[in-house]
Design an enzyme around this catalytic site. Structure first.
Site, PDB file in Angstrom:
ATOM      1  CD  GLU A  11      -3.180  -1.078   1.988  1.00  0.00           C
ATOM      2  OE1 GLU A  11      -3.254  -0.027   2.926  1.00  0.00           O
ATOM      3  OE2 GLU A  11      -4.160  -2.019   1.984  1.00  0.00           O
TER       4      GLU A  11
ATOM      5  CD  GLU B 176      -3.551  -5.917   3.022  1.00  0.00           C
ATOM      6  OE1 GLU B 176      -4.707  -5.036   3.728  1.00  0.00           O
ATOM      7  OE2 GLU B 176      -2.102  -5.571   3.508  1.00  0.00           O
TER       8      GLU B 176
END
Ligand code: AHR
Length: 520
Positions: free
Chosen positions: A192, A325
């Site tokens: 991220e 995720e």
């Protein structure tokens, strides 16, 4: 009857509702789609809350039965799931992780700034992680620190894990108790980096990514070029529907030279209708149920969105999308420490897991892996623990029921989905996916989203003389039913069989259920 991907089915169902309890599925057993990689059943274990400490690691001196500090009950349960890979050590934790804190006799104590400011003892580090995945027969998905770390630090970590003892990196590892190099299946080049990993522009990330792809070298001879076991480098990709990283990373990849490459693009996409996550994980009503399922089904269009961009730069589909995720993100359990992301897990969450696996299967041409968040005690967990107690969640059971899908071949189905409506939300009533397992056996997965109506599903199989339809079904008293330490079997799979007449199978699919049946 039409081929109805689930989103289209929802639209059509609005226009022409079918009679309730009358769903038809047609399968041509001779047809073959792409292989469904077993890697879509990967999991995610982050240093977060009690995901590692308490959930996996109790330490060798604990009263809780363990082997070298790792819980035996959790290992035994996870081993049953044949988890192909475990993503570690984060998440946002990885963006600030310094691996040297977690090796050797002296472990530094640090603060887990992302997750509740918990004290991180670093007693679970690289060696303990590999010991753990060895115990559950899984493989490593290591995310290196591209946020606060240097490229040299990441390269040193990969060398520490993979070099043999002719080099100092391998000697350091051996001095800490492990002579043989480890294998790394996936190397995550950051996490991220558009957010908690440093809020980088796509361009800045791409520059860093190329250097990590070049310099984070795997020295394990068993994974040398041509071995067939080469480490797969996974670049940070999009968050939900934001396509900027997809565009930038894939464009760079399409223009690459000999000096670097990637073998995966990550997608992070949680089922979270509102931010911050506030929907309860227990005692929710049908409104929440319908909203959560509607939100999770958006995964289908989301994958299509990013796949279309990837197709532009990679028409031969060499770079898989890795949804590393995913899962439902709900309000934290009252009474648990803030930032520990501890939530209960209901029958609804089991259905949600099955719907996502079905979506990944339908996109098997591009989706090459996925990691549910997370393994134990965090978000949509397989297992919950409290001290010595352990309970298996509905999501655990769905993972186990879906084992035949690992590396199976997708077999397209035609089905009328019927519909389920609540308030202003209309969803397909039923979802269906068929696949041929690695032994050649045909399977059908069915999800009944309707919380109150059972469905009679008529399955018409051509190209195979079906004599038996048997498998397992998961349901429970209510969509919000959960398993607890005192009542661990409220939501558990039970056998299901469908009568076969003249090659047609009939399945009585209970309301709010997931069924996986072998058609033989
Ligand atoms: O899974 C919890 C967190 O969600 C991860 O650390 C992060 O990558 C994501 O935002």
């Amino acid at each position: 009857m039409k081929i109805l991907p689930i989103a289209a089915a929802a639209l059509l169902a609005c226009a022409a509702p079918l009679a309730a309890q009358d769903v038809t599925v047609a399968i041509d057993a001779q047809e073959s789609g792409p292989q469904i990689s077993k890697q879509i059943f990967g999991q995610f274990a982050e240093h977060l809350g009690t995901g590692i400490y308490g959930g996996v690691w109790v330490g060798p001196d604990s009263q809780i039965p363990n082997v070298r500090g790792i819980r035996t009950d959790v290992v035994a349960a996870l081993k049953e799931l044949k988890i192909p890979n475990v993503r570690y050590p984060g998440g946002c934790f990885a963006d600030e992780y310094h691996w040297r804190d977690g090796v050797g006799a002296e472990r530094r104590t640090t603060v887990n700034a992302n997750w509740g400011g918990a004290i991180e003892p670093n007693t679970f580090g690289t060696h303990e992680f590999f010991d753990f995945i060895d115990m559950i027969d899984s493989e490593a998905f290591i995310s290196v620190n591209v946020g606060s770390g240097t490229i040299q630090e990441a390269a040193d970590w990969v060398a520490y894990m993979t070099a043999d003892t002719r080099s100092s990196a391998g000697q350091d590892r051996a001095a800490n108790g492990r002579e043989e190099p480890w294998e790394i299946l996936y190397l995550g080049l950051g996490n991220e980096n558009w957010g908690c990993g440093g809020n980088m522009t796509p361009e800045h990330y791409v520059d860093l990514m190329k250097r990590h792809a070049r310099f984070d070298r795997n020295y394990n001879p068993a994974q040398a070029a041509g071995s067939g076991k080469e480490m797969r480098r996974v670049a940070v990709g999009p968050s939900d529907d934001d396509t900027r990283y997809t565009e930038a990373v894939m464009k760079a990849w399409s223009e690459r030279d000999w000096s670097w490459s990637i073998e995966g693009l990550s997608l992070h996409s949680y089922t979270v209708p509102e931010w911050p996550p506030s929907l309860p994980s227990v005692g929710f009503d049908e409104g929440d149920y319908a909203l959560i399922l509607k939100t999770t089904l958006e995964m289908d269009q989301r994958i299509a969105l990013h796949s279309a961009i990837m197709d532009k730069y990679d028409p031969e589909k060499q770079v898989p999308l890795i949804v590393d995720e995913w899962g439902v993100w709900l309000a934290e359990d009252p009474g648990t420490p803030e930032g520990f992301l501890q939530q209960q897990n209901s029958l609804r969450d089991g259905l949600l897991a099955a719907l996502n696996f079905n979506i990944f299967a339908r996109h098997a041409d591009r989706v090459g892996g996925a990691n549910i968040a997370q393994m134990v005690n965090v978000l949509q967990a397989m297992i919950l623990t409290d001290g010595p107690k352990m309970v298996l969640t509905p999501t655990y059971h769905v993972h186990k029921m879906y084992l035949p899908m690992q590396d199976a071949v997708h077999v397209p189905v035609e089905f009328d989905a019927d519909e389920y409506a609540h308030g202003d939300i209309t969803l397909p009533g039923v979802d269906a996916v068929a696949f041929r397992d690695t032994g050649g056996k045909l399977w059908l997965s069915l999800v009944n989203l309707d919380p109150s109506s059972a469905k009679e599903v008529a399955v018409d199989v051509s190209g195979l003389n079906v004599r038996r339809a048997e498998g397992e079904v998961l349901t429970g008293p209510n969509v919000n039913s959960i398993n607890t330490y005192d009542n661990p079997a409220t939501v558990e799979p039970r056998p299901i069989a469908g009568p076969v007449r003249a090659g047609k199978v009939t399945v009585d699919l209970p309301a709010k259920s997931v069924a996986v049946l072998a058609l033989e």
